[in-house]
Design a protein around this motif. Structure first.
Motif, mmCIF file in Angstrom:
data_model
loop_
_atom_site.group_PDB
_atom_site.id
_atom_site.type_symbol
_atom_site.label_atom_id
_atom_site.label_comp_id
_atom_site.label_asym_id
_atom_site.label_seq_id
_atom_site.Cartn_x
_atom_site.Cartn_y
_atom_site.Cartn_z
ATOM 1 N N LYS A 240 28.721 46.198 17.759
ATOM 2 C CA LYS A 240 27.369 46.755 17.789
ATOM 3 C C LYS A 240 27.199 47.680 18.988
ATOM 4 C CE LYS A 240 22.584 45.341 16.992
ATOM 5 N NZ LYS A 240 21.691 44.187 16.695
ATOM 6 N N ASN B 157 28.938 51.021 18.288
ATOM 7 C CA ASN B 157 28.130 51.866 17.398
ATOM 8 C C ASN B 157 26.926 52.437 18.132
ATOM 9 O OD1 ASN B 157 29.898 51.222 15.373
ATOM 10 N ND2 ASN B 157 28.558 49.727 14.382
ATOM 11 N N GLY C 253 18.550 47.755 14.608
ATOM 12 C CA GLY C 253 19.359 47.718 13.395
ATOM 13 C C GLY C 253 20.555 46.806 13.551
ATOM 14 N N THR C 254 21.175 46.495 12.439
ATOM 15 C CA THR C 254 22.369 45.656 12.444
ATOM 16 C C THR C 254 23.586 46.486 12.822
ATOM 17 O OG1 THR C 254 22.885 46.101 10.117
ATOM 18 C CG2 THR C 254 21.367 44.269 10.586
ATOM 19 N N ALA D 47 26.192 47.037 11.013
ATOM 20 C CA ALA D 47 26.535 47.913 9.885
ATOM 21 C C ALA D 47 25.595 49.108 9.812
ATOM 22 C CB ALA D 47 26.497 47.122 8.584
ATOM 23 N N GLN D 48 24.303 48.874 10.044
ATOM 24 C CA GLN D 48 23.342 49.985 9.991
ATOM 25 C C GLN D 48 23.625 51.007 11.086
ATOM 26 O OE1 GLN D 48 19.766 47.606 10.233
ATOM 27 N NE2 GLN D 48 19.365 47.783 8.024
ATOM 28 N N LEU D 49 23.908 50.519 12.298
ATOM 29 C CA LEU D 49 24.222 51.435 13.398
ATOM 30 C C LEU D 49 25.500 52.214 13.095
ATOM 31 C CD1 LEU D 49 23.451 49.178 16.515
ATOM 32 C CD2 LEU D 49 21.991 50.941 15.504
ATOM 33 N N GLN E 174 26.665 53.068 10.110
ATOM 34 C CA GLN E 174 26.393 54.088 9.097
ATOM 35 C C GLN E 174 25.628 55.269 9.690
ATOM 36 O OE1 GLN E 174 27.540 54.390 6.033
ATOM 37 N NE2 GLN E 174 28.709 52.488 6.302
ATOM 38 N N ARG E 175 24.727 54.980 10.630
ATOM 39 C CA ARG E 175 24.010 56.079 11.293
ATOM 40 C C ARG E 175 24.976 56.930 12.114
ATOM 41 N NH1 ARG E 175 19.388 51.935 13.412
ATOM 42 N NH2 ARG E 175 18.430 51.521 11.357
ATOM 43 N N ASP F 194 26.820 59.116 9.756
ATOM 44 C CA ASP F 194 25.966 60.226 9.318
ATOM 45 C C ASP F 194 25.911 61.323 10.380
ATOM 46 O OD1 ASP F 194 25.433 58.970 6.941
ATOM 47 O OD2 ASP F 194 23.508 58.122 7.589
#
Length: 373
Positions: free
Chosen positions: A150, A153, A168-169, A171-173, A175-176, A179
Motif C-alpha cells: 500500500k 502504491n 483506498g485499498t 488494489a485501488q491505489l 489501479q490509480r 491509470d
C-alpha cells in the motif's frame, strides 16, 4: 523558493514529485563561475566578493556527475535494456536491478540517466500525449524501511500528486497508479533505496510479489536501485532457500553493478588519473595549478577516498569550501588533512596510506612516475 525564471530552485527539489523531477530533468546546464586570479579577487568589492563566493559554493557543491568509465558502462547497459523494451503492452518487459555498495555513485549515475532519458523522450514524442495529457517519461520513487504494497502504491501516486493517494485499498491505489502511468505514458519506473525493505519479513515477500505485478501489468521498465539486493532475496523473491533459479523475478531481472576505482593495474591507474584531471578542470580556485590533484595529491586522494567516487567528491567539495573561506584558494595536503570525510573512508585510509607512503602501492601511471623522476 524559486529562481529568477520562476522555476523551483535546484536546491529545493524533491525528486519524488513530478513537478520537481521535471524541473530537474529539464534544467539548463549549470554555468561554471569565471576563474579569477588572486589579484582580481582582491580587487572585488565586498558585495561582488560575496556574490562570487556564493556562486563558487554552489558550484563546488554540485561538481558531478562525472563521466567516469563506471558511469559510461552503466549508461550503455541501461540504454541497451530500455531501448530493447519496446515490446507491445501484452508482453512483460525486462527489469533492472542496480546492486552495488554505498559510495560508488549509484543514485547520481541513475539520475543522470533518467535526465537523459526524459529529455530524449520529450524531444522525440513531445510534451503532451496524443490524448492531451502531460507526458512524464520517468516516475521516480524513494522507498523507506517500512514500505509495504500500500505504501509503494501511495508513493507512486504521490509522484503524480493524485488526489486519491491517501484513501483506498491497496488494489485501488495500485489501479490509480496504473491509470496515471498509462495517461502520462511513463516508460521508466525507478525505485530507489530498495534495500530499505525488510525482505525477510512478510511485507518484504509481499512487495517482491507486488514488483512482479508491476512488471507484468505496467508498460514500463522497472529500475530498482539498492545495496545487497541479491543477499536480501530480491532475485529469489524474498526466500533464502529453495530453487532461486526458478524465481520469476530472477529470470526477468538484469543485475547491474558499479565498481570502485582501483590502482592494481596500469589501466586502473590511468582511469584514476583521468578522473582527477577532469575534476581538476572543474575546480574554481584562484590558486589552482595544472597537476594540483592528478600529480600532487593522487596517492593522498586515493587513500582518503579508498577509490569510492562519493567519498572523493565529498572531500573535494569540502576542501574547496574551506579553501575559498580561508583565502588559500588551492587544495593541498595540509588543507585537506583538516577536512573530515565520511566515516567509512576515514576508517579505511590508514592501511592504504601506509602502503602508498612506502611505495608498496601507487596510484600514478608509469608514464607520470617517469616524468616526476
Amino acid at each position: 523558493m524559486t529562481d529568477t525564471a520562476g522555476m523551483p530552485s535546484p536546491a529545493n527539489l524533491a525528486l519524488s514529485r513530478k513537478e520537481d523531477f521535471k524541473a530537474f530533468a529539464e534544467a539548463p546546464r549549470r554555468i561554471r563561475p569565471e576563474h579569477l586570479t588572486m589579484a582580481q579577487i582582491a580587487a572585488l568589492s565586498l558585495a561582488a566578493k560575496a556574490e562570487y563566493d556564493l556562486l563558487r559554493r554552489e558550484w563546488h557543491a554540485n561538481l558531478g556527475p562525472m563521466r567516469t568509465p563506471q558511469l559510461s558502462e552503466l549508461h550503455e547497459d541501461l540504454w541497451d535494456i530500455v531501448d530493447s523494451n519496446l515490446q507491445d503492452g501484452d508482453k512483460a518487459k525486462g527489469a533492472v536491478a542496480l546492486d552495488a555498495f554505498p559510495g560508488l555513485g549509484k543514485t547520481t549515475s541513475v539520475l543522470a540517466f533518467l535526465q537523459e532519458f526524459h529529455r530524449r523522450e520529450i524531444a522525440e514524442r513531445g510534451q503532451l500525449t496524443a490524448q492531451g495529457h502531460e507526458r512524464l517519461p520517468v516516475c521516480r520513487v524513494g522507498l523507506t524501511g517500512n514500505t509495504g504494497m500500500k505504501d509503494l502504491n501511495r508513493s507512486m501516486l504521490e509522484f503524480f500528486g493524485h488526489p486519491g493517494r491517501n484513501r483506498g485499498t491497496t488494489a485501488q491505489l495500485g489501479q490509480r497508479a496504473l491509470d496515471c502511468m498509462l495517461s502520462c505514458e511513463v516508460r521508466l519506473l525507478a525505485l530507489d533505496d530498495l534495500h530499505f525493505l525488510k525482505w525477510q519479513r512478510t511485507n518484504g515477500i509481499e512487495v517482491s510479489n507486488h514488483l512482479k505485478w508491476i512488471a507484468n501489468e505496467f508498460p514500463v521498465t522497472l529500475l530498482m536501485i539498492g545495496v545487497g539486493l541479491a543477499d536480501k532475496g530480491l532475485f529469489s523473491e524474498g526466500e533464502t532457500r529453495g530453487d532461486a533459479a526458478m524465481a520469476q523475478t530472477g529470470r526477468r531481472t538484469t543485475r547491474l553493478g558499479m565498481r570502485p576505482f582501483t590502482i592494481e593495474t596500469e589501466e586502473n591507474r590511468r582511469e584514476w588519473r583521468q578522473m582527477l584531471l577532469a575534476l581538476e578542470q572543474r575546480v574554481v580556485l584562484a590558486g589552482k595549478h595544472p597537476g594540483m590533484l592528478a600529480d600532487d595529491l593522487s596517492d593522498y586522494l586515493f587513500a582518503r577516498s579508498t577509490g569510492h567516487i562519493g567519498s572523493l567528491m565529498t572531500l573535494i567539495n569540502r576542501g574547496c569550501q574551506r579553501a575559498v573561506r580561508n583565502g588559500q584558494e588551492s587544495l593541498s595536503r595540509d588543507l585537506l588533512d583538516g577536512v573530515k570525510n565520511d566515516e567509512a573512508s576515514e576508517q579505511a585510509r590508514k592501511e592504504l596510506e601506509a602502503a602508498l607512503e612506502t611505495r608498496k602501492l601507487t596510484s600514478r601511471p608509469r608514464v607520470t612516475r617517469k616524468k616526476a623522476a
